[in-house]
Design an enzyme around this catalytic site. Structure first.
Site, PDB file in Angstrom:
ATOM      1  N   ASP A  38      -0.380 -65.927  60.952  1.00  0.00           N
ATOM      2  CA  ASP A  38       0.450 -65.101  60.809  1.00  0.00           C
ATOM      3  C   ASP A  38      -0.047 -64.158  60.980  1.00  0.00           C
ATOM      4  O   ASP A  38       0.155 -63.681  62.122  1.00  0.00           O
ATOM      5  CB  ASP A  38      -0.965 -65.158  59.506  1.00  0.00           C
ATOM      6  N   ASP A  59       6.703 -65.000  51.455  1.00  0.00           N
ATOM      7  CA  ASP A  59       5.893 -65.164  50.716  1.00  0.00           C
ATOM      8  C   ASP A  59       6.285 -65.956  49.442  1.00  0.00           C
ATOM      9  O   ASP A  59       5.113 -66.383  48.372  1.00  0.00           O
ATOM     10  CB  ASP A  59       4.829 -64.269  50.418  1.00  0.00           C
TER      11      ASP A  59
END
Length: 727
Positions: free
Chosen positions: A455, A521
């Site tokens: 990430d 997301d």
């Protein structure tokens, strides 16, 4: 070697003029030329004097120079304390080489040049790949200050550009935000510069993604298209420029911040690859060139793409051991093949405001370490995966307290504004890099994950080295590449996903070394349908993370049916971002439906992840038709989705693109839960016949030029259609 070099592959010609000691000029980039046309085309495309202003023709190279009369964006910009602002490179050698066959072939031209006055050497590399994809890069070296002063050369920008004809009158690029990535925007290709810059240390959620120039009204299946993309995971520039004489250029490069690259004698800067794809038949064909090339790359994932369950929206920071075991049990039961433990497993990480940088298993949560969970997961027949965010640091962490100088900052003790209560870890600091490298390698060696979710949630705002004060964007990106490459070398078979708060680091630079990108997301299928459609212009389905979320989306709070969520996630690398051990997934009917969808994806993933992606320019807004066609055109799968209400009901005919016009195909519905005639607003006869065991048979030509009647769908419904060769 002749002054003309003709590269050709897969219906594309790239004609280069390397004569007169000048940098390579593109005389033609587009549809394939006949060999007998090459000399004539070159003569017919010699640049005229512009308005009588210059006494010589200007030679517009892939790295345009002001010194040859180009009055617009230069290919190379820099100086030595105000001197050596201009260049006129003289080519000293040109070499051509060929290697490989088929899609993996490379036809390469390398031109070396120098400018003794500016004290610079330049190498320009131009490649035509076997799929017809073009890519270019350049390297500039300081050979010394021509004046003898010894000043370094401060590089401002290096931009590579390719010509497009006047027929390219429209531009397409993208914008977006978190949970709404890859939103298209179109406009007229006017005189002047259309410039898109990323200054986030990554492409960003609002990334241009690409610039496509095309003929009026170009679409997925129609129009002539010239497309470029900068394959770089840091700051970047995409631009299209049209001069007042009608000359058009598209391309880009890395965006360099002031003072970021200063070349002492013998030092070299190498640009990222700038990719360019041409098509005579719309965006689909340009996209296919990219997909087919990626599938030849050594880092391309091998074997079937494992269906995964990710713990984030199932557990968040609550790492209850019994709940994690139950989730692994449920994952195995529904047919998943990989279990990914997301954020919250390392020291001091009970929320997102602390712990980043402390990359040790949290003894308070996992007193026996993480090995037991990894072994438990593997005992269920699942691969184990793990989340990291190694380029970031929380101020509330042991690492920040021990090494505050490792936080990227502009100097003077002033930290950048926090984002998600975190800062950037300066990987250009050798000790910081060594620490992260050691932690990653040690944890992977101990836990043996098959997969890392990598990430990157914070933009590089005011990211500079504490000691030098220089921006770190360029070197930070290189450090990221080194870390990923080093892990893949040390642990063969390890897969890595590029996640950046969702889809903020999606580019061909990262795809050359990772096996997956997290598209967004947002798992809301209504948002995902167009995002996946547009992301797939660059990203093949096997790389594109697509998850079945919970009934109520975490990001939009919209509720949707399981069939719509699963039918949307079906079109990428399938995952589940939902607590499948929870009450809303444990009912036998729901659990059975999830299992059926997973099984259906496994049954068809070879075609989904190897075929050519096709898309349709539907005349009705609010509907999306896309598909995947086998390379040999023996079979295809299509998705027809309703994302809004429409005036027309039923929608009309669906033309199914990409098939062999002479072959006869059998057309039928596909899916574990098919809409019944009673559940449709309008049921086509061919649909009912297929459900009764008598599917319609049509040639590929009939399916593409006439089509089949679309089923009547309400908003937020999707159906799948299977097409198989009948004979």
């Amino acid at each position: 070697m002749s002054d003309l070099i003709h590269l050709q592959a897969s219906g594309v010609s790239l004609l280069l003029d390397v004569g007169d000691g000048r940098l390579p000029r593109v005389r033609h980039w587009g549809a394939e030329l006949g060999e007998g046309d090459v000399a004539g085309v070159a003569r017919a495309s010699i640049e005229p004097r512009v308005g009588g202003e210059l006494d010589e023709r200007h030679a517009l190279s892939v790295l345009p120079e002001h010194s040859w009369g180009w009055m617009h964006t230069p290919g190379l910009s820099g100086s030595r304390t105000g001197r050596d602002n201009f260049t006129r490179f003289t080519v000293t050698s040109v070499k051509r080489s060929r290697e490989g066959t088929g899609d993996s072939s490379v036809d390469r031209v390398v031109a070396d040049a120098s400018d003794a006055v500016a004290g610079l050497a330049l190498t320009v590399t131009i490649e035509l790949l076997g799929t017809g994809l073009v890519r270019t890069r350049a390297a500039v070296t300081s050979t010394g200050d021509g004046s003898g002063g010894g000043d370094p050369y401060q590089l401002e920008q290096l931009t590579l550009l390719l010509p497009v004809p006047r027929e390219a009158t429209e531009l397409l690029d993208f914008t977006g935000r978190w949970i709404r990535e890859r939103t298209p925007q179109r406009g007229t290709f006017n005189t002047g510069v259309h410039l898109r810059e990323s200054r986030r240390g990554k492409p960003g959620h609002d990334s241009a993604f690409l610039i496509a120039a095309g003929t009026q009204g170009f679409g997925f299946r129609s129009g002539e298209v010239w497309l470029t993309h900068v394959g770089w995971s840091g700051n970047s520039r995409h631009l299209a420029e049209r001069a007042n004489d009608g000359i058009g250029l598209i391309g880009g490069g890395e965006l360099l911040l002031p003072g970021e690259v200063r070349l002492g004698e013998g030092e070299t800067y190498e640009s990222p690859w700038v990719y360019a794809s041409y098509s005579r038949a719309g965006l689909d064909a340009a996209s296919t060139r990219i997909h087919r090339w990626l599938r030849t790359h050594p880092a391309h994932p091998s074997g079937p793409r494992p269906v995964l369950v990710n713990t984030w929206e199932a557990a968040y920071f609550d790492h209850d051991h019994d709940a994690l075991r139950a989730l692994a049990d449920a994952a195995a039961e529904v047919g998943a093949e990989r279990f990914v433990l997301d954020d919250g497993w390392f020291r001091h990480r009970r929320a997102d405001n602390a712990g980043l940088g402390d990359w040790y298993v949290d003894e308070a949560i996992y007193p026996d370490g993480l090995e037991w969970l990894a072994d438990y997961v593997r005992g269920k027949g699942l691969e184990f995966g793990l989340w990291f965010e190694p380029e970031m640091i929380n101020e509330d962490s042991e690492l920040a307290r021990a090494h505050p100088e490792w936080i990227a900052q502009p100097g003077g003790g002033r930290l950048p504004i926090r984002a998600r209560t975190q800062q950037v870890l300066d990987l250009t600091h050798p000790e910081a890099y060594a620490y992260i490298e050691e932690r990653l390698h040690s944890l992977v060696a101990a836990l043996r994950p098959a997969y890392l979710k990598w990430d990157h949630n914070r933009d590089l705002l005011e990211a500079a080295n504490t000691f030098t004060g220089r921006p770190i964007g360029h070197e930070q990106t290189i450090a990221f590449y080194r870390l990923v490459d080093g892990l893949r070398l040390a642990f063969p078979g390890l897969e890595i996903e590029s996640c950046s708060g969702g889809g903020a680091r999606v580019d061909l630079g990262v795809l050359e070394r990772t096996q997956r990108v997290w598209t967004s997301d947002c798992n809301d299928p209504l948002e995902r349908q167009p995002m996946q459609l547009w992301t797939s212009l660059i990203v093949p389905p096997e790389y594109m993370g697509a998850h079945i979320g919970p009934p109520r989306a975490h990001t939009t709070h919209r509720s949707s049916s399981l069939d719509f969520r699963a039918g949307t996630a079906f079109w990428g690398h399938l995952g589940i971002e939902w607590n499948v051990a929870g009450p809303d997934a444990s009912e036998p009917e729901v659990r059975g439906a999830i299992t059926q969808w997973v099984a259906l994806h496994k049954q068809h993933r070879e075609l989904l992840h190897t075929g050519d992606v096709v898309r349709s320019d539907l005349p009705v807004a609010g509907r999306i038709l896309q598909g995947v066609v086998a390379r040999d055109q023996s079979a295809a799968l299509y998705s027809f989705a309703s994302i809004d209400s429409v005036v027309e009901q039923p929608t009309g005919l669906l033309r199914l693109p990409g098939l062999d016009p002479e072959r006869v195909y059998r057309v039928s519905p596909l899916g574990p839960v098919q809409l019944s005639p009673a559940g449709m607003r309008a049921v086509p006869a061919w649909w009912s016949d297929a459900l009764a065991g008598s599917p319609v048979e049509l040639t590929g030509r009939a399916l593409e030029v006439h089509g089949v009647q679309a089923p009547g769908l309400d908003p937020e419904e999707v159906v799948l259609i299977r097409v198989e060769s009948a004979r």
